[in-house]
Design a protein around this motif. Structure first.
Motif, PDB file in Angstrom:
ATOM      1  N   VAL A 279     -20.755  29.335 -35.154  1.00  0.00           N
ATOM      2  CA  VAL A 279     -20.469  28.735 -36.458  1.00  0.00           C
ATOM      3  C   VAL A 279     -21.717  28.734 -37.337  1.00  0.00           C
ATOM      4  CG1 VAL A 279     -19.738  26.614 -37.613  1.00  0.00           C
ATOM      5  CG2 VAL A 279     -18.656  27.304 -35.486  1.00  0.00           C
ATOM      6  N   ASN A 280     -22.847  28.437 -36.753  1.00  0.00           N
ATOM      7  CA  ASN A 280     -24.086  28.396 -37.526  1.00  0.00           C
ATOM      8  C   ASN A 280     -24.850  29.716 -37.474  1.00  0.00           C
ATOM      9  OD1 ASN A 280     -24.757  28.210 -34.880  1.00  0.00           O
ATOM     10  ND2 ASN A 280     -26.004  26.370 -35.052  1.00  0.00           N
TER      11      ASN A 280
ATOM     12  N   ARG B  87     -13.278  33.431 -42.618  1.00  0.00           N
ATOM     13  CA  ARG B  87     -13.451  32.569 -41.458  1.00  0.00           C
ATOM     14  C   ARG B  87     -13.926  31.158 -41.798  1.00  0.00           C
ATOM     15  NH1 ARG B  87     -17.114  33.010 -36.076  1.00  0.00           N
ATOM     16  NH2 ARG B  87     -18.439  31.609 -37.192  1.00  0.00           N
ATOM     17  N   PRO B  88     -14.913  30.968 -42.692  1.00  0.00           N
ATOM     18  CA  PRO B  88     -15.295  29.594 -43.041  1.00  0.00           C
ATOM     19  C   PRO B  88     -14.163  28.782 -43.675  1.00  0.00           C
ATOM     20  CG  PRO B  88     -17.004  31.112 -43.732  1.00  0.00           C
ATOM     21  CD  PRO B  88     -15.843  31.942 -43.284  1.00  0.00           C
TER      22      PRO B  88
ATOM     23  N   LYS C 245     -12.698  25.330 -42.130  1.00  0.00           N
ATOM     24  CA  LYS C 245     -12.590  24.108 -42.910  1.00  0.00           C
ATOM     25  C   LYS C 245     -11.161  23.571 -42.895  1.00  0.00           C
ATOM     26  CE  LYS C 245     -15.746  24.065 -46.129  1.00  0.00           C
ATOM     27  NZ  LYS C 245     -16.448  24.313 -47.357  1.00  0.00           N
ATOM     28  N   PHE C 246     -10.187  24.479 -42.980  1.00  0.00           N
ATOM     29  CA  PHE C 246      -8.787  24.064 -42.958  1.00  0.00           C
ATOM     30  C   PHE C 246      -8.408  23.475 -41.600  1.00  0.00           C
ATOM     31  CE2 PHE C 246      -4.346  25.022 -41.952  1.00  0.00           C
ATOM     32  CZ  PHE C 246      -3.713  24.322 -42.969  1.00  0.00           C
ATOM     33  N   SER C 247      -8.830  24.105 -40.524  1.00  0.00           N
ATOM     34  CA  SER C 247      -8.413  23.688 -39.184  1.00  0.00           C
ATOM     35  C   SER C 247      -9.200  22.497 -38.648  1.00  0.00           C
ATOM     36  CB  SER C 247      -8.552  24.848 -38.199  1.00  0.00           C
ATOM     37  OG  SER C 247      -7.683  25.889 -38.552  1.00  0.00           O
ATOM     38  N   PHE C 248     -10.496  22.449 -38.898  1.00  0.00           N
ATOM     39  CA  PHE C 248     -11.339  21.439 -38.275  1.00  0.00           C
ATOM     40  C   PHE C 248     -11.778  20.332 -39.218  1.00  0.00           C
ATOM     41  CE2 PHE C 248     -11.843  25.130 -35.546  1.00  0.00           C
ATOM     42  CZ  PHE C 248     -11.646  24.567 -34.306  1.00  0.00           C
ATOM     43  N   GLY C 249     -11.696  20.544 -40.508  1.00  0.00           N
ATOM     44  CA  GLY C 249     -12.056  19.514 -41.464  1.00  0.00           C
ATOM     45  C   GLY C 249     -13.527  19.147 -41.407  1.00  0.00           C
TER      46      GLY C 249
END
Length: 169
Positions: A46-47, A85-86, A90-94
């Motif tokens: 992710v990072n 992907r970002p 954001k949609f899935s994990f908030g």
């Protein structure tokens, strides 16, 4: 070299080899193939370096296009998936994505499943739209997307559990 870079290089090569050697020879009903190579894009840290992800996604799709003779459809689908992907994170994990505490290769949770599902559907829809490229065959595109998504989801979940099994308590 960083261990994360080495892991990503090995993952790139292994998933590409799995796709070319094994999965391209699977034909369910004559037109359904699994595409587990997109796990490289989904499991990228992710990072991690965003430009590195876009470039490696392009080369992943390009090499696959060369093996499958698909004219660039895989490269476009991979780069689009890497770019979006970002948004899917954001949609899935908030808020968990904001603090970068997300790990895809852990146990499967509803958030992880929704992220993988949205990503696979997007990739396959773009792939089949570019491969078939006829509006009159939109129903065929949607059926192929749906069936291939199910097959790819099952394959990806199996691979995730084989690579990183859940801890027994």
């Amino acid at each position: 070299m960083n261990s994360t870079v080495i892991i990503n290089i090995v993952r790139f090569i292994l998933l590409l080899a799995l796709q070319v050697v094994v999965c391209n020879n699977i034909d369910l009903f004559g037109f359904i193939d699994p595409y587990p190579y997109i796990l490289f894009i989904l499991l990228y840290p992710v990072n991690g370096n965003k430009a590195g992800l876009l470039v490696s996604a392009f080369f992943l799709g390009l090499v696959l296009d060369m093996f499958m003779n698909s004219g660039g459809a895989h490269a476009v689908a991979c780069v689009t998936l890497a770019y979006l992907r970002p948004v899917f994170f954001k949609f899935s994990f908030g808020i968990s994505y904001e603090y970068q505490t997300v790990r895809i290769n852990d146990r499967l949770s509803p958030e992880r499943f929704s992220f993988i599902l949205i990503s696979v559907v997007t990739h396959h829809l773009i792939l089949y739209l570019l491969e078939i490229f006829r509006f009159s065959l939109i129903l065929d595109i949607l059926v192929r997307t749906l069936l291939t998504t199910v097959f790819t989801l099952i394959t990806c979940i199996i691979i995730i559990y084989l690579i990183k099994p859940g801890k027994q308590q």
